[in-house]
Every structure is written in C-alpha cells, then in structure tokens.
Design a protein around this motif. Structure first.
Motif, PDB file in Angstrom:
ATOM      1  N   LEU A 167       0.833  -1.301  -0.025  1.00 49.71           N
ATOM      2  CA  LEU A 167       0.208  -0.115  -0.036  1.00 49.71           C
ATOM      3  C   LEU A 167       0.920   1.239  -0.217  1.00 49.71           C
ATOM      4  O   LEU A 167       0.348   2.248  -0.629  1.00 49.71           O
ATOM      5  CB  LEU A 167      -0.945   0.143   1.153  1.00 49.71           C
ATOM      6  CG  LEU A 167      -1.735  -1.189   1.307  1.00 49.71           C
ATOM      7  CD1 LEU A 167      -2.591  -1.186   2.726  1.00 49.71           C
ATOM      8  CD2 LEU A 167      -2.615  -1.355  -0.035  1.00 49.71           C
ATOM      9  N   SER A 168       1.965   1.321   0.855  1.00 49.17           N
ATOM     10  CA  SER A 168       2.927   2.507   0.604  1.00 49.17           C
ATOM     11  C   SER A 168       4.232   1.964   1.248  1.00 49.17           C
ATOM     12  O   SER A 168       4.417   0.908   1.615  1.00 49.17           O
ATOM     13  CB  SER A 168       2.250   3.232   1.773  1.00 49.17           C
ATOM     14  OG  SER A 168       2.355   2.902   3.081  1.00 49.17           O
ATOM     15  N   GLU A 169       5.192   2.948   1.053  1.00 55.94           N
ATOM     16  CA  GLU A 169       6.604   2.503   1.366  1.00 55.94           C
ATOM     17  C   GLU A 169       7.124   3.879   2.211  1.00 55.94           C
ATOM     18  O   GLU A 169       6.738   5.107   1.700  1.00 55.94           O
ATOM     19  CB  GLU A 169       7.569   2.175   0.294  1.00 55.94           C
ATOM     20  CG  GLU A 169       7.080   1.025  -0.667  1.00 55.94           C
ATOM     21  CD  GLU A 169       7.985   0.576  -1.548  1.00 55.94           C
ATOM     22  OE1 GLU A 169       9.251   1.329  -1.797  1.00 55.94           O
ATOM     23  OE2 GLU A 169       7.699  -0.090  -2.538  1.00 55.94           O
ATOM     24  N   GLU A 170       8.065   3.767   3.124  1.00 55.09           N
ATOM     25  CA  GLU A 170       8.547   4.729   3.846  1.00 55.09           C
ATOM     26  C   GLU A 170       9.959   4.425   4.517  1.00 55.09           C
ATOM     27  O   GLU A 170      10.068   3.272   4.659  1.00 55.09           O
ATOM     28  CB  GLU A 170       7.890   5.394   4.741  1.00 55.09           C
ATOM     29  CG  GLU A 170       7.249   4.397   6.094  1.00 55.09           C
ATOM     30  CD  GLU A 170       6.537   5.075   7.041  1.00 55.09           C
ATOM     31  OE1 GLU A 170       6.939   6.202   7.293  1.00 55.09           O
ATOM     32  OE2 GLU A 170       5.643   4.297   7.560  1.00 55.09           O
ATOM     33  N   LYS A 171      10.826   5.345   4.860  1.00 55.07           N
ATOM     34  CA  LYS A 171      12.084   4.966   5.458  1.00 55.07           C
ATOM     35  C   LYS A 171      12.057   4.968   6.898  1.00 55.07           C
ATOM     36  O   LYS A 171      11.409   6.222   7.204  1.00 55.07           O
ATOM     37  CB  LYS A 171      13.328   5.854   4.813  1.00 55.07           C
ATOM     38  CG  LYS A 171      13.738   5.710   3.465  1.00 55.07           C
ATOM     39  CD  LYS A 171      14.841   6.671   3.231  1.00 55.07           C
ATOM     40  CE  LYS A 171      15.539   6.496   1.929  1.00 55.07           C
ATOM     41  NZ  LYS A 171      16.928   7.238   1.547  1.00 55.07           N
ATOM     42  N   VAL A 172      12.263   4.171   7.400  1.00 58.60           N
ATOM     43  CA  VAL A 172      12.183   4.181   9.113  1.00 58.60           C
ATOM     44  C   VAL A 172      13.758   3.825   9.539  1.00 58.60           C
ATOM     45  O   VAL A 172      14.656   3.485   9.111  1.00 58.60           O
ATOM     46  CB  VAL A 172      11.238   2.893   9.618  1.00 58.60           C
ATOM     47  CG1 VAL A 172       9.713   3.328   8.920  1.00 58.60           C
ATOM     48  CG2 VAL A 172      11.640   1.604   9.002  1.00 58.60           C
ATOM     49  N   SER A 173      13.681   4.192  10.977  1.00 54.57           N
ATOM     50  CA  SER A 173      15.104   3.890  11.573  1.00 54.57           C
ATOM     51  C   SER A 173      14.884   2.902  12.405  1.00 54.57           C
ATOM     52  O   SER A 173      13.957   2.572  13.030  1.00 54.57           O
ATOM     53  CB  SER A 173      15.136   5.168  12.669  1.00 54.57           C
ATOM     54  OG  SER A 173      15.529   6.467  11.866  1.00 54.57           O
ATOM     55  N   THR A 174      16.030   1.932  12.471  1.00 49.27           N
ATOM     56  CA  THR A 174      15.907   0.732  13.251  1.00 49.27           C
ATOM     57  C   THR A 174      16.574   0.927  14.470  1.00 49.27           C
ATOM     58  O   THR A 174      17.210   2.009  14.832  1.00 49.27           O
ATOM     59  CB  THR A 174      16.698  -0.200  12.383  1.00 49.27           C
ATOM     60  OG1 THR A 174      18.031   0.135  12.249  1.00 49.27           O
ATOM     61  CG2 THR A 174      16.301  -0.512  11.066  1.00 49.27           C
ATOM     62  N   ASP A 175      16.500  -0.165  15.529  1.00 58.57           N
ATOM     63  CA  ASP A 175      16.934   0.076  16.992  1.00 58.57           C
ATOM     64  C   ASP A 175      18.684   0.062  16.699  1.00 58.57           C
ATOM     65  O   ASP A 175      19.087   0.469  17.726  1.00 58.57           O
ATOM     66  CB  ASP A 175      16.772  -1.083  17.478  1.00 58.57           C
ATOM     67  CG  ASP A 175      15.372  -1.417  17.766  1.00 58.57           C
ATOM     68  OD1 ASP A 175      14.513  -0.451  17.878  1.00 58.57           O
ATOM     69  OD2 ASP A 175      14.710  -2.562  18.090  1.00 58.57           O
ATOM     70  N   ASP A 176      19.287  -0.393  15.881  1.00 59.59           N
ATOM     71  CA  ASP A 176      20.782   0.037  15.698  1.00 59.59           C
ATOM     72  C   ASP A 176      20.992   1.087  15.035  1.00 59.59           C
ATOM     73  O   ASP A 176      22.186   1.404  14.368  1.00 59.59           O
ATOM     74  CB  ASP A 176      21.345  -1.381  15.151  1.00 59.59           C
ATOM     75  CG  ASP A 176      20.885  -1.822  13.712  1.00 59.59           C
ATOM     76  OD1 ASP A 176      19.751  -0.975  13.417  1.00 59.59           O
ATOM     77  OD2 ASP A 176      21.282  -2.656  12.987  1.00 59.59           O
ATOM     78  N   ASP A 177      20.277   2.235  14.936  1.00 64.94           N
ATOM     79  CA  ASP A 177      20.487   3.474  14.250  1.00 64.94           C
ATOM     80  C   ASP A 177      20.772   3.347  12.935  1.00 64.94           C
ATOM     81  O   ASP A 177      21.606   4.265  12.294  1.00 64.94           O
ATOM     82  CB  ASP A 177      21.955   4.222  15.064  1.00 64.94           C
ATOM     83  CG  ASP A 177      21.400   4.488  16.456  1.00 64.94           C
ATOM     84  OD1 ASP A 177      20.179   4.997  16.693  1.00 64.94           O
ATOM     85  OD2 ASP A 177      22.113   4.456  17.212  1.00 64.94           O
ATOM     86  N   LYS A 178      20.130   2.463  12.148  1.00 63.36           N
ATOM     87  CA  LYS A 178      20.167   2.180  10.727  1.00 63.36           C
ATOM     88  C   LYS A 178      18.682   2.669  10.174  1.00 63.36           C
ATOM     89  O   LYS A 178      17.889   2.813  10.879  1.00 63.36           O
ATOM     90  CB  LYS A 178      20.613   0.875  10.147  1.00 63.36           C
ATOM     91  CG  LYS A 178      22.060   0.516  10.623  1.00 63.36           C
ATOM     92  CD  LYS A 178      22.383  -0.883  10.162  1.00 63.36           C
ATOM     93  CE  LYS A 178      23.861  -1.110  10.808  1.00 63.36           C
ATOM     94  NZ  LYS A 178      24.247  -2.758  10.294  1.00 63.36           N
ATOM     95  N   THR A 179      18.757   2.979   8.804  1.00 65.70           N
ATOM     96  CA  THR A 179      17.334   3.343   8.069  1.00 65.70           C
ATOM     97  C   THR A 179      17.261   2.122   7.292  1.00 65.70           C
ATOM     98  O   THR A 179      18.223   1.347   6.569  1.00 65.70           O
ATOM     99  CB  THR A 179      17.556   4.557   7.095  1.00 65.70           C
ATOM    100  OG1 THR A 179      18.539   4.431   6.359  1.00 65.70           O
ATOM    101  CG2 THR A 179      17.775   5.634   8.161  1.00 65.70           C
TER     102      THR A 179
END
Length: 267
Positions: A167-179
């Motif tokens: 339905l959609s896409e987005e960039k998110v931050s992970t727990d280890d400070d990555k995207t």
C-alpha cells in the motif's frame, strides 16, 4: 364554509406529500438493505483449521497474569532453550530466573523470564537432542511481496517467496541506528519451496506497523533439514513467534508448524 373546505383540501395535500416522502424513504431503505444482503450472500468465507500445537514455546520476556494464570510459570528445568553464543546456536537445558512484578496497565501481577544465556526461545520438548545447532547466517530477514530469497542447506535449496499488496513505502530508523524501507502490506502470504514442493507457511490480512521476520533457520531437530522460526507480529503491541520443524512435516512438505506464541502488551 368555502374557507373550511379549502383548509381541509390543503391539509389533505400536505399529508399526501408527507406519506409519499416516507414511502420513498422506506423504499430506499429496503433497496440498500437488499443490496447489503446480496453482497453478504455472494461473499466466500474460507475458514482455517484450528491450529493445535505439538508442544509449548516461551520467549524471554515479561508475561501478564490473566485469571490467576501466568504462562511463564510453566517454564522449568525440563524445558530446552535455543540460544546464541559467539555467532553459533546451541540447544541446551533451560537456564533462567523468574522475576515477579506488577503491570500498571492491566492492574495485575507479572512474571518475567530472565535467561542466563542469550536465548531466542524456550521449547517444551525434552526429546530434542542438545548440543551445537547447525544454522544459516540470515542476511535477509524480510520477504516483501514480489520478492524471493533462496539459500542452500546440506545440498538442498530452499526458497522463501512473498505475495501480497504493498500500500505504501517509507524510510524508518531501526534500533541499531540504521535506516531501512518499511512497506505497509495487506493480504500477505509467505511460501516455502524445497525441491519441487511449495508450501504456504503463513498468511496475514494486514499488519499494524509490523511485518513478518525470519528469526532463525537451522537444524533444531537434528534430521539434516532446515527448521524455521519466524516473528509474525500483527500489531506493534504484540510479540508473536512461530516455530516450524522439518521432522514433523507431512504430505511431502518441507516443514510443519508445530508451535506458536503470541503475547500482548497493549495498555
């Protein structure tokens, strides 16, 4: 007299208009209702068979008490744990502590499982052989719709394949400070192919800020074939884990779903 006759006629006309409007409204309601009924009758409902686990599994986490019952209380030294040490996985006797607590959200007591080792899951199956577990390094833990991921274990090729609607896409931050790219998905299905046989492992209608993740791939039951552990949280306030073993597989399938646990921690 003429005025009275005119008043009577006027009142009759007004009531006649009102009745016509009510009749139209009633007729419209009937049409809408009939449409809904027809739609419902045309729907095809597919009921899934109720899953019965072969044995229980637990996670190293906090469990709430419901109706004086707490899942964590069932854990004892007869259970096994799958744990990681220096990049290798092992199956051994469960080593843990149970800590009592209180949950303000539900207003009830809790029990937390604190493992001595870096345990992934606890398994209520003492028949499994303890020791080092041959496993694969997971370099891709999410199989989005339209994607495939293959790997080889003991000369056998395994392929995970995803289906569904993005339905959609987005960039998110992970727990280890990555995207990373997160995709909102509905009507998701995950398949596993081993040899010429493809099996539907799991399906979900939707996710709430979560997605399916491959947590482990290795030979837990010692039959030389891959077993799998998936995280399949349907909501961000749920932790759900599913275990698949190859030694329990039937009808030419590569694996069988043998256990599942879902823990809610909403407030």
């Amino acid at each position: 007299m003429k005025k009275n006759i005119f008043a009577i006629i006027l009142i009759s006309i007004l009531f006649s208009c009102k009745d016509n409007k009510e009749t139209k409204a009633v007729n419209n309601t009937v049409i809408v209702k009939d449409t809904v009924v027809e739609t419902a009758e045309n729907e095809v409902v597919v009921e899934e068979e109720e899953f019965k686990k072969d044995f229980a599994i637990l996670l190293p986490r906090t469990y709430r008490t419901y109706n004086d019952v707490n899942e964590a209380a069932s854990l004892n030294e007869k259970w096994l744990e799958l744990y990681e040490e220096n990049g290798q996985y092992y199956l051994g006797k469960a080593k843990f502590k149970i800590e009592n607590g209180y949950d303000e959200c539900v207003g009830d007591s809790t029990k937390s499982i604190s493992p001595e080792n870096k345990a992934l899951i606890f398994i209520e199956n003492p028949e499994l052989k303890t020791g080092k577990i041959k496993s694969l390094k997971i370099d891709k833990n999410k199989i989005w719709p339209g994607e495939k991921h293959s790997f080889t274990f003991n000369s056998q090729t395994y392929t995970l394949r995803g289906e569904g609607k993005v339905l959609s896409e987005e960039k998110v931050s992970t727990d280890d400070d990555k995207t990373e790219i997160y995709k909102k998905v509905e009507n998701y299905k995950l398949y596993l192919t081993a040899g010429s046989t493809e099996k539907l492992l799991l399906k979900e209608a939707s996710f709430n800020d979560t997605f399916v993740e491959l947590l482990f791939a290795g030979d837990i039951d010692g039959d030389g074939k891959l077993d799998f552990i998936f995280g399949a949280n349907r909501d961000y306030e749920e932790e759900r884990v599913i275990l698949f073993l190859s030694s329990k597989a039937e009808n030419g399938n590569a694996v069988k779903k043998v256990s599942e646990i879902a823990v809610q921690f909403d407030c």
